[in-house]
Design a protein around this motif. Structure first.
Motif, PDB file in Angstrom:
ATOM      1  N   ALA A  20       0.465  -0.602   0.058  1.00  0.00           N
ATOM      2  CA  ALA A  20      -0.270  -0.127  -0.165  1.00  0.00           C
ATOM      3  C   ALA A  20       1.102   1.042   0.276  1.00  0.00           C
ATOM      4  N   LEU A  21       1.936   1.219   0.446  1.00  0.00           N
ATOM      5  CA  LEU A  21       2.969   2.137   0.854  1.00  0.00           C
ATOM      6  C   LEU A  21       3.965   2.275  -0.767  1.00  0.00           C
ATOM      7  N   VAL A  22       4.020   1.835  -0.964  1.00  0.00           N
ATOM      8  CA  VAL A  22       5.062   1.330  -1.609  1.00  0.00           C
ATOM      9  C   VAL A  22       4.525   2.019  -3.480  1.00  0.00           C
ATOM     10  N   GLY A  23       2.931   1.047  -3.970  1.00  0.00           N
ATOM     11  CA  GLY A  23       2.455   1.458  -5.347  1.00  0.00           C
ATOM     12  C   GLY A  23       2.291  -0.145  -6.146  1.00  0.00           C
ATOM     13  N   ALA A  24       1.534   0.212  -6.767  1.00  0.00           N
ATOM     14  CA  ALA A  24       1.709  -0.727  -8.203  1.00  0.00           C
ATOM     15  C   ALA A  24       2.894   0.107  -8.933  1.00  0.00           C
ATOM     16  N   ASP A  25       3.559   1.291  -9.591  1.00  0.00           N
ATOM     17  CA  ASP A  25       3.695   1.132  -9.881  1.00  0.00           C
ATOM     18  C   ASP A  25       5.603   1.774  -9.737  1.00  0.00           C
ATOM     19  N   ARG A  26       5.715   2.147  -8.491  1.00  0.00           N
ATOM     20  CA  ARG A  26       7.348   2.646  -7.745  1.00  0.00           C
ATOM     21  C   ARG A  26       7.527   0.972  -7.719  1.00  0.00           C
ATOM     22  N   SER A  27       6.876  -0.053  -7.654  1.00  0.00           N
ATOM     23  CA  SER A  27       7.125  -0.893  -7.598  1.00  0.00           C
ATOM     24  C   SER A  27       7.541  -1.531  -8.514  1.00  0.00           C
ATOM     25  N   ALA A  28       7.158  -1.349  -9.766  1.00  0.00           N
ATOM     26  CA  ALA A  28       7.627  -1.309 -11.597  1.00  0.00           C
ATOM     27  C   ALA A  28       9.030  -0.904 -11.182  1.00  0.00           C
ATOM     28  N   ARG A  29       9.484   0.054 -10.747  1.00  0.00           N
ATOM     29  CA  ARG A  29      10.386   0.830 -10.777  1.00  0.00           C
ATOM     30  C   ARG A  29      11.522   0.394  -9.897  1.00  0.00           C
ATOM     31  N   LEU A  30      11.035   0.052  -9.055  1.00  0.00           N
ATOM     32  CA  LEU A  30      12.388  -0.404  -8.519  1.00  0.00           C
ATOM     33  C   LEU A  30      12.921  -1.596  -8.891  1.00  0.00           C
ATOM     34  N   ALA A  31      11.211  -2.492  -9.697  1.00  0.00           N
ATOM     35  CA  ALA A  31      11.542  -4.236 -10.094  1.00  0.00           C
ATOM     36  C   ALA A  31      12.796  -4.083 -11.400  1.00  0.00           C
ATOM     37  N   GLU A  32      12.577  -2.579 -11.604  1.00  0.00           N
ATOM     38  CA  GLU A  32      13.164  -2.611 -12.837  1.00  0.00           C
ATOM     39  C   GLU A  32      14.936  -2.555 -12.089  1.00  0.00           C
ATOM     40  N   ARG A  33      15.467  -1.909 -11.422  1.00  0.00           N
ATOM     41  CA  ARG A  33      16.945  -1.796 -10.976  1.00  0.00           C
ATOM     42  C   ARG A  33      17.571  -3.506 -10.433  1.00  0.00           C
TER      43      ARG A  33
END
Length: 148
Positions: free
Chosen positions: A21-34
């Motif tokens: 809930a804190l990170v959200g779907a969009d940010r988790s996708a960006r983090l996954a890119e790393r």
């Protein structure tokens, strides 16, 4: 034992739900890119699976090793109603813990009798798992790079 193991499972799931809930779907996708060997597209597909299966994903996800913890993050990111999440997580975790504790109870003092079978079963599962990881990594390494 069953009650406390289920409570522990739910508390851990709530922490990951909150993280989602804190990170959200969009940010988790960006983090996954790393992360090595991961892409935002793969994360997006996992969110779509949760969107599609919703309640079933959370309940049955509790019965699958590896998925058990991960499923809480997209549920939190998608803001599944908290009470529904707790009910589904509790039910799935209860069944999982019942099977594990029940197996231990049935085996009782005879658990050592299963050592030889368990040893070879563990080796088989490990070999299959390692082969799957190797296949997955090979696919990532040989996959053509997508540029935007």
């Amino acid at each position: 034992m069953l009650l406390w193991s289920t409570i522990g499972s739910v508390v851990g799931a709530l922490i990951l739900y909150g993280l989602g809930a804190l990170v959200g779907a969009d940010r988790s996708a960006r983090l996954a890119e790393r992360l090595p060997l991961m892409s935002a597209d793969e994360v997006q597909r996992s969110w779509q699976a949760v969107d599609r299966w919703d309640r079933k994903a959370v309940f049955f996800g509790r019965l699958v090793p590896g998925v058990r913890s991960f499923i809480s993050i997209p549920a939190g990111a998608r803001r599944m109603p908290l009470l529904l999440f707790v009910v589904l997580t509790s039910a799935g975790s209860f069944i999982w813990n019942l099977v594990l504790i029940g197996t231990g109870y049935v085996l009782g003092e005879r658990w050592s009798d299963t050592a030889a079978i368990s040893h070879w079963a563990n080796i088989g599962v490990l070999a299959i798992g390692l082969a799957g990881v190797a296949w997955w990594i090979k696919g990532r390494i040989t996959r053509p790079s997508v540029t935007s």
